[in-house]
Design a protein around this motif. Structure first.
Motif, mmCIF file in Angstrom:
data_model
loop_
_atom_site.group_PDB
_atom_site.id
_atom_site.type_symbol
_atom_site.label_atom_id
_atom_site.label_comp_id
_atom_site.label_asym_id
_atom_site.label_seq_id
_atom_site.Cartn_x
_atom_site.Cartn_y
_atom_site.Cartn_z
ATOM 1 N N TRP A 197 2.579 11.972 9.378
ATOM 2 C CA TRP A 197 2.892 11.596 8.002
ATOM 3 C C TRP A 197 1.564 11.180 7.366
ATOM 4 O O TRP A 197 1.209 10.018 7.316
ATOM 5 N N ASN A 198 0.800 12.166 6.929
ATOM 6 C CA ASN A 198 -0.549 11.891 6.449
ATOM 7 C C ASN A 198 -0.707 12.068 4.945
ATOM 8 O O ASN A 198 -1.802 11.957 4.416
ATOM 9 N N VAL A 199 0.419 12.343 4.261
ATOM 10 C CA VAL A 199 0.415 12.405 2.798
ATOM 11 C C VAL A 199 1.616 11.611 2.306
ATOM 12 O O VAL A 199 2.755 11.924 2.641
ATOM 13 N N ALA A 200 1.373 10.580 1.528
ATOM 14 C CA ALA A 200 2.475 9.750 1.033
ATOM 15 C C ALA A 200 3.101 10.391 -0.198
ATOM 16 O O ALA A 200 2.402 10.785 -1.131
ATOM 17 N N GLU A 201 4.442 10.514 -0.186
ATOM 18 C CA GLU A 201 5.136 11.004 -1.375
ATOM 19 C C GLU A 201 5.039 10.002 -2.514
ATOM 20 O O GLU A 201 5.053 10.358 -3.682
ATOM 21 N N GLY A 202 4.986 8.735 -2.164
ATOM 22 C CA GLY A 202 4.901 7.681 -3.164
ATOM 23 C C GLY A 202 4.676 6.339 -2.497
ATOM 24 O O GLY A 202 4.594 6.237 -1.269
ATOM 25 N N TRP A 203 4.590 5.301 -3.297
ATOM 26 C CA TRP A 203 4.307 3.965 -2.782
ATOM 27 C C TRP A 203 4.797 2.963 -3.817
ATOM 28 O O TRP A 203 5.115 3.299 -4.961
ATOM 29 N N GLY A 204 4.840 1.702 -3.413
ATOM 30 C CA GLY A 204 5.343 0.668 -4.309
ATOM 31 C C GLY A 204 4.258 -0.104 -5.036
ATOM 32 O O GLY A 204 4.568 -1.029 -5.773
ATOM 33 N N ASN A 205 2.979 0.252 -4.811
ATOM 34 C CA ASN A 205 1.865 -0.557 -5.312
ATOM 35 C C ASN A 205 1.973 -1.980 -4.769
ATOM 36 O O ASN A 205 1.710 -2.951 -5.471
ATOM 37 N N HIS A 206 2.370 -2.092 -3.520
ATOM 38 C CA HIS A 206 2.518 -3.375 -2.840
ATOM 39 C C HIS A 206 1.441 -3.465 -1.759
ATOM 40 O O HIS A 206 1.456 -2.705 -0.789
ATOM 41 N N HIS A 207 0.506 -4.386 -1.917
ATOM 42 C CA HIS A 207 -0.611 -4.527 -0.985
ATOM 43 C C HIS A 207 -0.323 -5.702 -0.060
ATOM 44 O O HIS A 207 -0.283 -6.850 -0.487
ATOM 45 N N LEU A 208 -0.174 -5.412 1.214
ATOM 46 C CA LEU A 208 0.318 -6.402 2.155
ATOM 47 C C LEU A 208 -0.548 -6.444 3.408
ATOM 48 O O LEU A 208 -1.084 -5.440 3.847
ATOM 49 N N GLY A 209 -0.683 -7.643 3.981
ATOM 50 C CA GLY A 209 -1.061 -7.779 5.364
ATOM 51 C C GLY A 209 -2.510 -7.878 5.764
ATOM 52 O O GLY A 209 -2.812 -7.965 6.950
ATOM 53 N N GLY A 239 -0.807 -15.277 -1.457
ATOM 54 C CA GLY A 239 -0.462 -13.920 -1.854
ATOM 55 C C GLY A 239 0.066 -13.097 -0.699
ATOM 56 O O GLY A 239 0.167 -13.557 0.446
ATOM 57 N N SER A 240 0.394 -11.849 -0.981
ATOM 58 C CA SER A 240 1.028 -10.987 0.010
ATOM 59 C C SER A 240 0.070 -10.511 1.098
ATOM 60 O O SER A 240 0.503 -9.900 2.075
ATOM 61 N N SER A 241 -1.226 -10.797 0.959
ATOM 62 C CA SER A 241 -2.147 -10.436 2.038
ATOM 63 C C SER A 241 -1.856 -11.218 3.317
ATOM 64 O O SER A 241 -2.254 -10.785 4.398
ATOM 65 N N VAL A 242 -1.150 -12.347 3.231
ATOM 66 C CA VAL A 242 -0.867 -13.133 4.438
ATOM 67 C C VAL A 242 0.386 -12.648 5.166
ATOM 68 O O VAL A 242 0.682 -13.116 6.262
ATOM 69 N N PHE A 243 1.124 -11.691 4.598
ATOM 70 C CA PHE A 243 2.353 -11.222 5.236
ATOM 71 C C PHE A 243 2.013 -10.529 6.559
ATOM 72 O O PHE A 243 1.278 -9.542 6.573
ATOM 73 N N PRO A 244 2.577 -10.973 7.687
ATOM 74 C CA PRO A 244 2.347 -10.256 8.944
ATOM 75 C C PRO A 244 3.197 -8.991 9.074
ATOM 76 O O PRO A 244 2.832 -8.061 9.797
ATOM 77 N N THR A 245 4.356 -8.983 8.422
ATOM 78 C CA THR A 245 5.180 -7.784 8.285
ATOM 79 C C THR A 245 5.640 -7.722 6.839
ATOM 80 O O THR A 245 5.665 -8.731 6.135
ATOM 81 N N GLY A 246 6.027 -6.521 6.394
ATOM 82 C CA GLY A 246 6.226 -6.330 4.967
ATOM 83 C C GLY A 246 7.644 -6.232 4.469
ATOM 84 O O GLY A 246 7.859 -6.040 3.280
ATOM 85 N N SER A 247 8.650 -6.343 5.380
ATOM 86 C CA SER A 247 10.031 -6.122 4.981
ATOM 87 C C SER A 247 10.141 -4.759 4.299
ATOM 88 O O SER A 247 9.277 -3.895 4.453
ATOM 89 N N THR A 248 11.212 -4.562 3.534
ATOM 90 C CA THR A 248 11.357 -3.295 2.819
ATOM 91 C C THR A 248 11.606 -3.525 1.337
ATOM 92 O O THR A 248 11.910 -2.587 0.611
ATOM 93 N N VAL A 249 11.466 -4.783 0.888
ATOM 94 C CA VAL A 249 11.729 -5.098 -0.517
ATOM 95 C C VAL A 249 10.448 -5.570 -1.188
ATOM 96 O O VAL A 249 9.462 -5.898 -0.535
ATOM 97 N N ASN A 250 10.495 -5.623 -2.504
ATOM 98 C CA ASN A 250 9.316 -5.982 -3.296
ATOM 99 C C ASN A 250 8.817 -7.375 -2.930
ATOM 100 O O ASN A 250 9.613 -8.288 -2.705
ATOM 101 N N PRO A 251 7.493 -7.580 -2.912
ATOM 102 C CA PRO A 251 6.941 -8.824 -2.354
ATOM 103 C C PRO A 251 6.809 -9.999 -3.313
ATOM 104 O O PRO A 251 6.521 -11.107 -2.870
ATOM 105 N N THR A 252 7.005 -9.806 -4.626
ATOM 106 C CA THR A 252 6.619 -10.851 -5.580
ATOM 107 C C THR A 252 7.360 -12.158 -5.359
ATOM 108 O O THR A 252 6.751 -13.235 -5.366
ATOM 109 N N LEU A 253 8.678 -12.106 -5.182
ATOM 110 C CA LEU A 253 9.438 -13.346 -5.010
ATOM 111 C C LEU A 253 8.962 -14.107 -3.777
ATOM 112 O O LEU A 253 8.827 -15.339 -3.805
ATOM 113 N N THR A 254 8.669 -13.392 -2.705
ATOM 114 C CA THR A 254 8.219 -14.043 -1.470
ATOM 115 C C THR A 254 6.813 -14.607 -1.613
ATOM 116 O O THR A 254 6.522 -15.711 -1.139
ATOM 117 N N LEU A 255 5.920 -13.889 -2.282
ATOM 118 C CA LEU A 255 4.558 -14.421 -2.422
ATOM 119 C C LEU A 255 4.537 -15.644 -3.331
ATOM 120 O O LEU A 255 3.733 -16.566 -3.120
#
Length: 515
Positions: free
Chosen positions: A437-449, A478-494
């Motif tokens: 899987w070396n080409v992403a169809e899309g992304w969430g603009n979520h920078h994590l970890g 911020g979301s850079s401290v997340f050790p795992t990313g879940s599958t939902v948007n990060p804003t509420l958690t950060l």
């Protein structure tokens, strides 16, 4: 109070109790929590109040691995990326915080229950007037959850922030707080530690017009986002040659995103009325204390994830259209012309009888986002190229693993089973099987970890209090401290984590031991 850094006298030295680097969702949330206290706060923002192309260009960088839009995925002015945030919010699941034996490098030093009080406060900051993320009864007027077969797939809910533009919404709070000074158009070029690297001594600040000045904080919080947090630490290498917090080599590693796939499957249902409207669109629900915008989605149950050793996926329905045999301006052509023969056969064999012999039901597209396995080879490093401040630009090497692809494919198959067993729907999976899987169809603009939280310095960058391992007064938000990313948007958690860090800092200052 706001000060344009370009107007600061060159060579000025500013003393403060707390310096917060970055005025996005995390930085503004922390500053607001400390407003009105006796703690002096310097909030440092690279941009001004509006978008500026020259400042935005500081995000430009080099790519390796999966192609990714470094510059356009973040905004570099007061309010940060909340200036174009879509507003999707949902807490992480309890299982997301656990150490899972099938997920390498998983496990947070806190539980969902530990974070729940901060989620409640974060909802208020994000202007969300409900906590009904899992309570279908709150949305019963709009329909009922799908009675899908089995226990693998569940209906859950996203609630939407207006979305809150932190820079506009909370600008008056920052401006009126007597203990807060926000320095605009000011870039931290290095966090300079003491000679032994054990604590922050001062911050080097530069503007694009050439002004340079210094801020000396007692405590510093780095809150520049999931990519820039790592970059700033790596650039801070005058004492620690590999960068601050990087003695075990973890700064920049474990970059994660939420791979998005726009059309992973086609769904057929016999009757569109069987699908509650809030699955298919943003739904405004009137409440006594203000309206709530919500939407239903499909997610994998906790039992399914444990039993099958999977990571999460969230699916949302796209606009629908009827499947008929007619042609004409308002109808698609004969379904035999564009539907796979097997899916057409399934559509004609559903248990409910269509309204006419010429109708075969409704076709629903879906979109999905999936959790990515933490991968140390997916990382931020420094490019040899330099920006307008003379700093090394970012190099992002984003890696997706075959296990990420396999996980998403298996979850789509689980959804297909749930629909097939229900009897009123069928699913054709379009997401292909492949070795890489070396080409992403899309992304969430979520920078994590990239500066992950870990009790063991060997496996992370910050401890359970978000303090950089080996340093007494440097914290990361911020979301850079997340050790795992879940599958939902990060804003509420950060934001929740930023509030938790705020409480910790207030306690330290109140105790007279900020270092």
């Amino acid at each position: 109070m706001f000060i344009d850094g370009r107007q600061v006298e060159d060579g000025t030295i500013i003393e403060t109790d707390l310096a917060i680097i970055g005025a996005g969702a995390a930085g503004i949330s922390i500053a607001r929590e400390l407003a009105g206290t006796d703690i002096s706060v310097a909030l440092i923002e690279s941009g001004g109040f509006e978008f500026d192309a020259a400042t935005q260009d500081l995000y430009e960088g080099e790519m390796g691995g999966v192609e990714y839009p470094l510059t356009s995925s973040r905004l570099r002015y007061f309010g940060g990326t909340t200036n174009h945030w879509g507003g999707w919010t949902r807490p992480f699941e309890p299982i997301d915080f656990e150490e899972r034996d099938w997920v390498p490098y998983s496990g947070w030093p806190m539980t969902r229950a530990d974070l729940d009080p901060y989620y409640d406060r974060a909802r208020e900051i994000c202007q969300i007037r409900s906590s009904g993320f899992d309570d279908a009864s709150e949305w019963a007027d709009g329909g009922a959850p799908l009675p899908l077969a089995g226990d693998e797939v569940e209906t859950r809910f996203f609630l939407y922030s207006p979305p809150t533009r932190f820079g506009k919404r909370y600008r008056p709070d920052i401006e009126q707080a007597k203990n807060i000074t926000c320095y605009l158009e000011s870039n931290v070029t290095e966090i300079v530690p003491t000679e032994n690297g054990a604590e922050v001594d001062h911050l080097k600040i530069a503007t694009l017009t050439g002004v340079k000045y210094t801020i000396r904080p007692r405590v510093c919080v780095l809150a520049c986002g999931g990519i820039e947090n790592a970059r700033v630490l790596l650039l801070s290498n005058s004492v620690e040659k590999d960068g601050l917090g990087n003695r075990t080599g973890n700064v920049g590693r474990f970059f994660m995103e939420h791979p998005h796939v726009g059309s992973p499957a086609t769904f057929l249902v016999t009757d569109l009325d069987l699908i509650a409207s809030w699955y298919r669109t943003y739904t405004r629900v009137e409440r006594p204390d203000g309206n709530v915008v919500m939407r239903g989605c499909l997610m994998m149950s906790e039992d399914y994830l444990r039993r099958n050793k999977r990571l999460g996926t969230v699916l949302t329905f796209a606009p629908s259209r009827p499947v008929t045999a007619e042609t004409g301006k308002d109808n698609p052509p004969d379904p035999a012309e564009y539907l796979h023969p097997k899916i057409l056969q399934l559509a004609r064999s559903t248990t409910s009888t269509p309204a006419t012999t010429e109708e075969f039901g409704w076709r629903l597209g879906v979109g999905c986002a999936s959790e990515q396995e933490p991968n140390p080879a997916s990382r931020i490093t420094l490019s040899e190229r330099k920006d307008a401040l003379g700093l090394n630009r970012t190099k992002l090497t984003w890696r997706l693993k075959k296990s990420d692809r396999d996980n998403l494919r298996a979850n789509l198959e689980a959804v297909a089973r749930a629909f097939g067993g229900w009897g009123e729907g069928r699913v054709r999976i379009l997401f292909p099987e492949r070795d890489e899987w070396n080409v992403a169809e899309g992304w969430g603009n979520h920078h994590l970890g990239t500066t992950r939280i870990s009790t063991d310095p060997k496996h992370g960058v910050v401890d359970a209090d978000c303090r950089v391992h080996g340093m007494s007064n440097l914290f990361i938000a911020g979301s850079s401290v997340f050790p795992t990313g879940s599958t939902v948007n990060p804003t509420l958690t950060l934001v929740a984590l930023a509030l938790r860090l705020s409480d910790h800092l207030k306690h330290r200052f109140a105790a007279g031991t900020p270092l």
